[in-house]
Write a protein that holds these residues in place. Structure first.
Motif, mmCIF file in Angstrom:
data_model
loop_
_atom_site.group_PDB
_atom_site.id
_atom_site.type_symbol
_atom_site.label_atom_id
_atom_site.label_comp_id
_atom_site.label_asym_id
_atom_site.label_seq_id
_atom_site.Cartn_x
_atom_site.Cartn_y
_atom_site.Cartn_z
ATOM 1 N N GLN A 268 0.827 -1.190 0.000
ATOM 2 C CA GLN A 268 0.000 0.000 0.000
ATOM 3 C C GLN A 268 0.871 1.252 0.000
ATOM 4 O O GLN A 268 1.928 1.306 0.610
ATOM 5 N N TYR A 333 -9.790 -6.612 -2.796
ATOM 6 C CA TYR A 333 -9.270 -6.811 -1.438
ATOM 7 C C TYR A 333 -9.609 -8.214 -0.934
ATOM 8 O O TYR A 333 -8.762 -8.904 -0.363
ATOM 9 N N SER A 337 -6.719 -11.014 -0.079
ATOM 10 C CA SER A 337 -6.555 -11.469 1.299
ATOM 11 C C SER A 337 -6.870 -12.951 1.463
ATOM 12 O O SER A 337 -6.417 -13.576 2.411
ATOM 13 N N THR A 355 -4.122 -1.878 -7.281
ATOM 14 C CA THR A 355 -4.418 -2.507 -6.001
ATOM 15 C C THR A 355 -5.837 -2.125 -5.582
ATOM 16 O O THR A 355 -6.478 -1.251 -6.197
ATOM 17 N N TYR A 356 -6.301 -2.751 -4.535
ATOM 18 C CA TYR A 356 -7.667 -2.446 -4.099
ATOM 19 C C TYR A 356 -7.762 -1.002 -3.619
ATOM 20 O O TYR A 356 -8.796 -0.333 -3.792
ATOM 21 N N GLN A 357 -6.688 -0.478 -3.024
ATOM 22 C CA GLN A 357 -6.726 0.907 -2.570
ATOM 23 C C GLN A 357 -6.810 1.877 -3.744
ATOM 24 O O GLN A 357 -7.469 2.917 -3.658
#
Length: 768
Positions: A268, A333, A337, A355-357
């Motif tokens: 992240q 996400y 995970s 990325t998920y963010q």
């Protein structure tokens, strides 16, 4: 960090079942120590030692079984790597020889052109002294007429050759990077398993107060092929050297930047996290502002009512799109995970993906703009200042963001999306990958968007008047009223189902498998009937205003919708999610393997999908003269929200099912096919058939035939045959050694093959 956590965090998810079962071995030791506790209390060291010896007999058998499993899997993957490396080398050599041949041909063409020009010059100078000026011009034009077409043809051929070589070169680079990733993962596999054995045997000696674990490790693990083999490291060095010298012109820094893949866990960025937090905070302030303004401002300063109905049609589709982006970020996400390798499944570049963010950053940023636009619409409506500029400006902003050609704002991700969307739209003309039909499935959940497209264009072309604000155009377009409007809306709403229908037909053409592709095509064809009958019901509703139950299309629509919903529900459970497997075992009504931590998620998803597939029944009651009829547009928007949420849940289990099917093949990287079929050697068939008399058959015929005879008939060079034979013998030796160990272990200890148990691990890797 404890090693058990370290192992679960860094395994390759597709190979989870092939790693050392460290937790099981640790639990076995803990149970043994607990059972030996009475002997410790009685201070009877002899009984305690005898008990531990009996435990060791079982424990070391288990360790040997695990070591054999790891050795076998490593041998198989190493053999696969050697096969792929041989293919890559041959392809690079072929590309280089083609390039040299094209270069020589270009030089020869240039030389011939110069010779022709010189010959023409000599001819012209000779004839110049004999003929008139008119004859000279004819002499000059004639050679040019012959030379120019030849040069144009040659240049066209050169350009085509360069384009083909460029594509093959890019494919080779991609194949090299994927192969390099496979080698790194395999090297990581070696390191983690050896560390696991060393840790568990050290713990064994510490708990049992002995050195038998260290002795067993030195005897069985230190000399195990998966630990002692340096072939993976050699292949890594060979790949780096070959790639640098042939595909990057000796530029090692550039080559390593292309080859080396960052760890696939989604690291992240603090800046992205900060921006997401800022956007979420702004949304928390804007939502109450919209509610307050919406409930208090009903009329403008000129006492005209605010155009809430128009705002609903202009804003609801963009709201669904932005919400869908955020939900996909949450999907990413959850996949990451839980160890579902969406990067591999979607065949995304592992070096450059969102990325998920970053998904949440895009979604929350667009939501901020959406709420600002809506607040601007309310205020500009109140002050009579061109309110309909606001929704048009927001749509324009989304399009500018998506089609921005500069290398900013996640350029690679945006153009990957546009390229995939283009293949979806042109479905019958392109091969269909997983990302293609997954995106098309997402579009089927956005049918409301396609319905609103017609309203959006008709409104801004004919309905909205900029001077004054609420005036309308005296004329309307052909497709903006009456039955042509219904026809256009129907065609637009059919498009998502058509995309998937065409994809299913294309997959049937490519695979020749009637099931599941034609059956799946039938599922989407049922959507045509649902949308068509619904359109007929809406178009004829005006004739049955007083007696809505007399409309025959109402009942046809109910029947087709029920059949379509049932068809899709069964397909969701059986095919897309893989549920109701007869071999589910303890996972009743599910499947043998599950990834997510609780069975409750699966059963809740079954109930949720069933309810949301049949929630359309509420729409039946809207056809009668009830108070809810005037809110039909709002209820349609709510149905759109429900469908978006249903697709959000569907995504989790669809990707999980794809991941588990992939795990059956242990495919951790993409297999980039670059070699032409005619030059591919089927090593697996060779290995299976070499021991059988006359067992190697011709692949072009319906029955197998001798591949060696085929190679001889093609006059392959003897050096190439020797090289391939050497590789085959090496692979056979690896497989034979591993198989003999398994047979010997099973014979001595009567051990059953270990079952595949999904590991709840993060999709994280460490590279050495």
């Amino acid at each position: 960090m404890k090693f058990a956590e370290h192992l679960s965090a860094h395994v390759t998810p597709e190979w989870t079942s092939q790693y050392i079962r460290y937790d099981d071995m640790k639990e076995l030791l803990a149970q043994a120590v607990a059972k030996a506790q009475p002997f410790v209390d009685d201070s009877d060291n002899v009984l305690r030692e005898q008990f531990f010896l009996r435990v060791d007999e079982h424990f070391f058998q288990y360790c040997e079984k695990e070591a054999t499993k790891i050795n076998t899997f490593f041998a198989e993957k190493l053999a696969e790597a050697i096969r792929r490396w041989e293919t890559l080398q041959n392809e690079v050599d072929h590309l280089e020889s083609s390039r040299r041949h094209a270069s020589r041909r270009s030089e020869v063409s240039t030389t011939n052109t110069v010779a022709v020009n010189e010959q023409n010059d000599d001819t012209k100078s000779t004839k110049k002294n004999r003929r008139s000026v008119h004859s000279e011009e004819r002499t000059i034009v004639a050679p040019l007429a012959r030379v120019l077409p030849e040069r144009l043809v040659e240049k066209t051929r050169e350009k085509q050759t360069k384009r083909v070589q460029y594509r093959k070169r890019n494919d080779l680079k991609l194949a090299f990077s994927e192969f390099y990733l496979m080698l790194v993962l395999l090297q990581n596999y070696q390191t983690l398993n050896f560390t696991g054995f060393r840790k568990i045997l050290k713990k064994h000696d510490k708990l049992f107060q002995t050195i038998r674990g260290e002795e067993w490790r030195k005897l069985h693990i230190d000399s195990a092929p998966f630990h002692t083999s340096k072939r993976v490291e050699q292949l890594i060095n060979e790949v780096e050297t070959k790639y640098t010298e042939t595909l990057e012109s000796g530029d090692r820094s550039r080559a390593m930047k292309r080859l080396r893949v960052p760890p696939l866990e989604e690291k992240q960025s603090p800046a992205v996290t900060f921006r997401v937090g800022v956007f979420v905070g702004m949304i928390c302030l804007l939502v109450p502002a919209v509610i307050v303004l919406g409930t208090n401002l009903h009329d403008s300063q000129s006492t005209k009512p605010l155009a809430w109905r128009q705002a609903l049609f202009l804003y609801r589709s963009t709201f669904l799109i932005v919400l869908h982006i955020i939900l996909v970020g949450i999907n990413v996400y959850g996949w990451s995970s839980s160890g579902v390798n969406h990067v591999l499944i979607f065949e995304i570049d592992p070096r450059n993906h969102l990325t998920y963010q970053q998904f949440l950053e895009i979604g929350t940023f667009l939501f901020v703009l959406w709420f600002l636009s809506f607040v601007g619409f309310i205020l500009s409506s109140y002050f009579d200042f061109y309110p309909f500029i606001q929704p048009l400006g927001f749509v324009t902003t989304i399009l500018l963001f998506l089609f921005n050609p500069t290398h900013t704002l996640y350029h690679h991700a945006r153009f990957w999306f546009l390229k995939t969307l283009g293949r979806v739209i042109c479905a019958p003309f392109y091969r269909v990958g997983f990302a293609d039909f997954w995106l098309a499935d997402q579009l089927t959940s956005l049918e409301l968007l396609f319905f609103d497209i017609e309203y959006f264009f008709c409104f801004y072309i004919y309905d909205v008047g900029w001077w004054p604000i609420y005036s309308t155009s005296p004329t309307r377009g052909f497709f903006c009223y009456s039955w042509p409007q219904v026809v256009l809306q129907t065609i637009l709403m059919v498009l998502p189902s058509w995309f998937r229908f065409a994809q299913c037909l294309r997959r049937y053409r490519d695979t020749k498998h009637k099931f599941p592709h034609l059956v799946n095509a039938g599922k989407y064809a049922s959507g045509f009937f649902v949308i068509g009958t619904n359109a007929a019901r809406r178009a004829t509703a005006v004739y049955y205003i007083d007696y809505p139950t007399s409309n025959p299309f109402l009942y046809i629509w109910i029947i087709t919708t029920f059949i379509g919903a049932t068809y899709k529900l069964i397909w969701d459970f059986k095919m897309d999610w893989g549920f109701f497997d007869k071999n589910a075992g303890e996972n009743k009504f599910l499947r043998d393997q599950i990834v997510y931590p609780s069975k409750f998620y699966y059963y809740a998803a079954i109930i949720e999908d069933t309810i949301f597939r049949y929630i359309w029944i509420i729409n039946v009651f809207l056809q009668f003269r009830t108070r809810s009829a005037e809110y039909a547009d709002v209820i349609g928007f709510i149905f759109g929200l429900v469908e978006i949420f249903r697709r959000f849940i569907w995504n989790y289990f669809r990707l999980e099912n794809e991941h588990l099917n992939n795990c059956g093949e242990f495919r951790a990287v993409r297999d980039i096919s670059i070699a032409p079929i005619s030059t591919t050697i089927d090593y697996t068939t060779l290995e299976d058939m070499m021991d059988k008399e006359k067992g190697i058959k011709n692949r072009r015929q319906s029955k197998r035939h001798d591949l060696i005879e085929k190679i001889n008939n093609q006059d392959i060079q003897e050096e190439k045959i020797n090289k391939e034979t050497f590789i085959i013998n090496s692979l056979r030796k690896l497989s034979t050694d591993s198989n003999s160990k398994i047979e010997e272990l099973n014979k001595n200890f009567n051990i059953e093959p270990s079952s595949t148990i999904p590991d709840e691990s993060l999709d994280k890797r460490i590279f050495f």
